[in-house]
Design a protein around this motif. Structure first.
Motif, PDB file in Angstrom:
ATOM      1  N   ARG A 125      -9.994   1.005 -29.050  1.00 14.44           N
ATOM      2  CA  ARG A 125     -11.283   1.358 -28.464  1.00 14.44           C
ATOM      3  C   ARG A 125     -12.335   1.289 -29.563  1.00 14.44           C
ATOM      4  O   ARG A 125     -12.019   1.255 -30.732  1.00 14.44           O
ATOM      5  N   VAL A 126     -13.577   1.302 -29.155  1.00  9.97           N
ATOM      6  CA  VAL A 126     -14.690   1.269 -30.101  1.00  9.97           C
ATOM      7  C   VAL A 126     -15.521   2.525 -29.883  1.00  9.97           C
ATOM      8  O   VAL A 126     -15.884   2.844 -28.753  1.00  9.97           O
ATOM      9  N   MET A 127     -15.831   3.209 -30.964  1.00 10.79           N
ATOM     10  CA  MET A 127     -16.689   4.392 -30.871  1.00 10.79           C
ATOM     11  C   MET A 127     -18.148   3.945 -30.856  1.00 10.79           C
ATOM     12  O   MET A 127     -18.554   3.088 -31.634  1.00 10.79           O
ATOM     13  N   ALA A 128     -18.902   4.547 -29.953  1.00  9.10           N
ATOM     14  CA  ALA A 128     -20.322   4.234 -29.851  1.00  9.10           C
ATOM     15  C   ALA A 128     -21.083   5.508 -29.537  1.00  9.10           C
ATOM     16  O   ALA A 128     -20.615   6.362 -28.783  1.00  9.10           O
ATOM     17  N   LEU A 129     -22.236   5.643 -30.147  1.00  4.26           N
ATOM     18  CA  LEU A 129     -23.121   6.775 -29.886  1.00  4.26           C
ATOM     19  C   LEU A 129     -24.376   6.252 -29.215  1.00  4.26           C
ATOM     20  O   LEU A 129     -24.985   5.299 -29.686  1.00  4.26           O
ATOM     21  N   VAL A 130     -24.734   6.900 -28.126  1.00  8.33           N
ATOM     22  CA  VAL A 130     -25.958   6.549 -27.412  1.00  8.33           C
ATOM     23  C   VAL A 130     -26.943   7.667 -27.673  1.00  8.33           C
ATOM     24  O   VAL A 130     -26.671   8.826 -27.356  1.00  8.33           O
ATOM     25  N   GLN A 131     -28.052   7.316 -28.283  1.00  3.43           N
ATOM     26  CA  GLN A 131     -29.072   8.307 -28.620  1.00  3.43           C
ATOM     27  C   GLN A 131     -29.852   8.680 -27.370  1.00  3.43           C
ATOM     28  O   GLN A 131     -30.385   7.812 -26.679  1.00  3.43           O
ATOM     29  N   PRO A 132     -29.916   9.988 -27.046  1.00  2.08           N
ATOM     30  CA  PRO A 132     -30.717  10.379 -25.883  1.00  2.08           C
ATOM     31  C   PRO A 132     -32.206  10.255 -26.188  1.00  2.08           C
ATOM     32  O   PRO A 132     -32.623  10.324 -27.338  1.00  2.08           O
ATOM     33  N   LEU A 133     -32.973  10.042 -25.160  1.00  2.00           N
ATOM     34  CA  LEU A 133     -34.423  10.014 -25.321  1.00  2.00           C
ATOM     35  C   LEU A 133     -34.938  11.442 -25.427  1.00  2.00           C
ATOM     36  O   LEU A 133     -34.342  12.361 -24.847  1.00  2.00           O
ATOM     37  N   PRO A 134     -36.019  11.676 -26.138  1.00  2.00           N
ATOM     38  CA  PRO A 134     -36.562  13.027 -26.239  1.00  2.00           C
ATOM     39  C   PRO A 134     -36.852  13.599 -24.849  1.00  2.00           C
ATOM     40  O   PRO A 134     -37.462  12.953 -24.016  1.00  2.00           O
ATOM     41  N   GLY A 135     -36.335  14.793 -24.611  1.00  2.00           N
ATOM     42  CA  GLY A 135     -36.582  15.464 -23.342  1.00  2.00           C
ATOM     43  C   GLY A 135     -35.699  14.990 -22.199  1.00  2.00           C
ATOM     44  O   GLY A 135     -35.873  15.412 -21.072  1.00  2.00           O
ATOM     45  N   HIS A 136     -34.724  14.118 -22.477  1.00  2.00           N
ATOM     46  CA  HIS A 136     -33.848  13.593 -21.433  1.00  2.00           C
ATOM     47  C   HIS A 136     -32.395  13.736 -21.845  1.00  2.00           C
ATOM     48  O   HIS A 136     -32.056  13.595 -23.004  1.00  2.00           O
ATOM     49  N   ALA A 137     -31.533  13.946 -20.883  1.00  2.00           N
ATOM     50  CA  ALA A 137     -30.109  13.870 -21.135  1.00  2.00           C
ATOM     51  C   ALA A 137     -29.723  12.400 -21.108  1.00  2.00           C
ATOM     52  O   ALA A 137     -30.571  11.543 -20.901  1.00  2.00           O
ATOM     53  N   GLY A 138     -28.472  12.092 -21.273  1.00  2.00           N
ATOM     54  CA  GLY A 138     -28.035  10.710 -21.140  1.00  2.00           C
ATOM     55  C   GLY A 138     -27.407  10.141 -22.383  1.00  2.00           C
ATOM     56  O   GLY A 138     -26.777   9.105 -22.321  1.00  2.00           O
ATOM     57  N   GLY A 139     -27.562  10.789 -23.505  1.00  2.00           N
ATOM     58  CA  GLY A 139     -26.919  10.305 -24.712  1.00  2.00           C
ATOM     59  C   GLY A 139     -25.494  10.804 -24.768  1.00  2.00           C
ATOM     60  O   GLY A 139     -25.030  11.513 -23.891  1.00  2.00           O
ATOM     61  N   GLY A 140     -24.787  10.418 -25.794  1.00  2.00           N
ATOM     62  CA  GLY A 140     -23.435  10.914 -25.955  1.00  2.00           C
ATOM     63  C   GLY A 140     -22.607  10.018 -26.836  1.00  2.00           C
ATOM     64  O   GLY A 140     -23.051   8.992 -27.328  1.00  2.00           O
ATOM     65  N   CYS A 141     -21.371  10.452 -27.013  1.00  2.00           N
ATOM     66  CA  CYS A 141     -20.398   9.747 -27.832  1.00  2.00           C
ATOM     67  C   CYS A 141     -19.357   9.150 -26.885  1.00  2.00           C
ATOM     68  O   CYS A 141     -18.841   9.853 -26.016  1.00  2.00           O
ATOM     69  N   PHE A 142     -19.054   7.867 -27.046  1.00  2.00           N
ATOM     70  CA  PHE A 142     -18.160   7.174 -26.133  1.00  2.00           C
ATOM     71  C   PHE A 142     -17.076   6.436 -26.909  1.00  2.00           C
ATOM     72  O   PHE A 142     -17.361   5.818 -27.925  1.00  2.00           O
ATOM     73  N   ALA A 143     -15.844   6.493 -26.403  1.00  2.00           N
ATOM     74  CA  ALA A 143     -14.743   5.677 -26.906  1.00  2.00           C
ATOM     75  C   ALA A 143     -14.528   4.597 -25.846  1.00  2.00           C
ATOM     76  O   ALA A 143     -14.029   4.877 -24.764  1.00  2.00           O
ATOM     77  N   VAL A 144     -14.944   3.374 -26.156  1.00  2.00           N
ATOM     78  CA  VAL A 144     -15.008   2.310 -25.152  1.00  2.00           C
ATOM     79  C   VAL A 144     -13.958   1.240 -25.423  1.00  2.00           C
ATOM     80  O   VAL A 144     -13.843   0.738 -26.541  1.00  2.00           O
ATOM     81  N   GLU A 145     -13.208   0.872 -24.389  1.00  2.00           N
ATOM     82  CA  GLU A 145     -12.335  -0.299 -24.437  1.00  2.00           C
ATOM     83  C   GLU A 145     -13.189  -1.425 -23.855  1.00  2.00           C
ATOM     84  O   GLU A 145     -13.430  -1.450 -22.643  1.00  2.00           O
ATOM     85  N   PRO A 146     -13.728  -2.316 -24.699  1.00  2.00           N
ATOM     86  CA  PRO A 146     -14.733  -3.274 -24.242  1.00  2.00           C
ATOM     87  C   PRO A 146     -14.360  -4.114 -23.031  1.00  2.00           C
ATOM     88  O   PRO A 146     -15.183  -4.319 -22.153  1.00  2.00           O
ATOM     89  N   LYS A 147     -13.138  -4.595 -22.954  1.00  2.00           N
ATOM     90  CA  LYS A 147     -12.774  -5.468 -21.834  1.00  2.00           C
ATOM     91  C   LYS A 147     -12.665  -4.703 -20.526  1.00  2.00           C
ATOM     92  O   LYS A 147     -13.077  -5.187 -19.483  1.00  2.00           O
TER      93      LYS A 147
END
Length: 91
Positions: free
Chosen positions: A48-70
């Motif tokens: 898997r690949v670790m990826a971090l999604v930065q949330p926008l200020p004042g919004h939820a939606g970010g997080g840390c993900f372990a992604v199997e790309p295919k």
């Protein structure tokens, strides 16, 4: 902004960053979200690949993900697109 672990995605079959950039470009979102390769995130999931999604200020939606790309790439892509939906309009 999306941060993708350089160590996890070093294998060509796990190149989440490249795939994500190409996918965003195909859908007309080139340059709207930065996809950066960063150093090891020290979580190291197998196949898997670790990826971090930065949330926008004042919004939820970010997080840390372990992604199997295919298998999970499309689901992760939809999560990234949520950033565009919540982004403030350009002035």
């Amino acid at each position: 902004m999306v941060l993708v672990c350089r160590k996890c995605s070093g294998n060509k079959t796990l190149d989440l960053r490249g795939w994500l950039k190409d996918r965003l470009k195909e859908d007309g979102h080139k340059g709207q979200i930065r996809i950066l390769r960063v150093g090891c995130l020290d979580i190291c999931p197998k196949k898997r690949v670790m990826a971090l999604v930065q949330p926008l200020p004042g919004h939820a939606g970010g997080g840390c993900f372990a992604v199997e790309p295919k298998e999970e790439g499309e689901d992760f892509y939809r999560q990234v697109l949520k950033l565009l939906e919540k982004a403030p309009s350009p002035r």
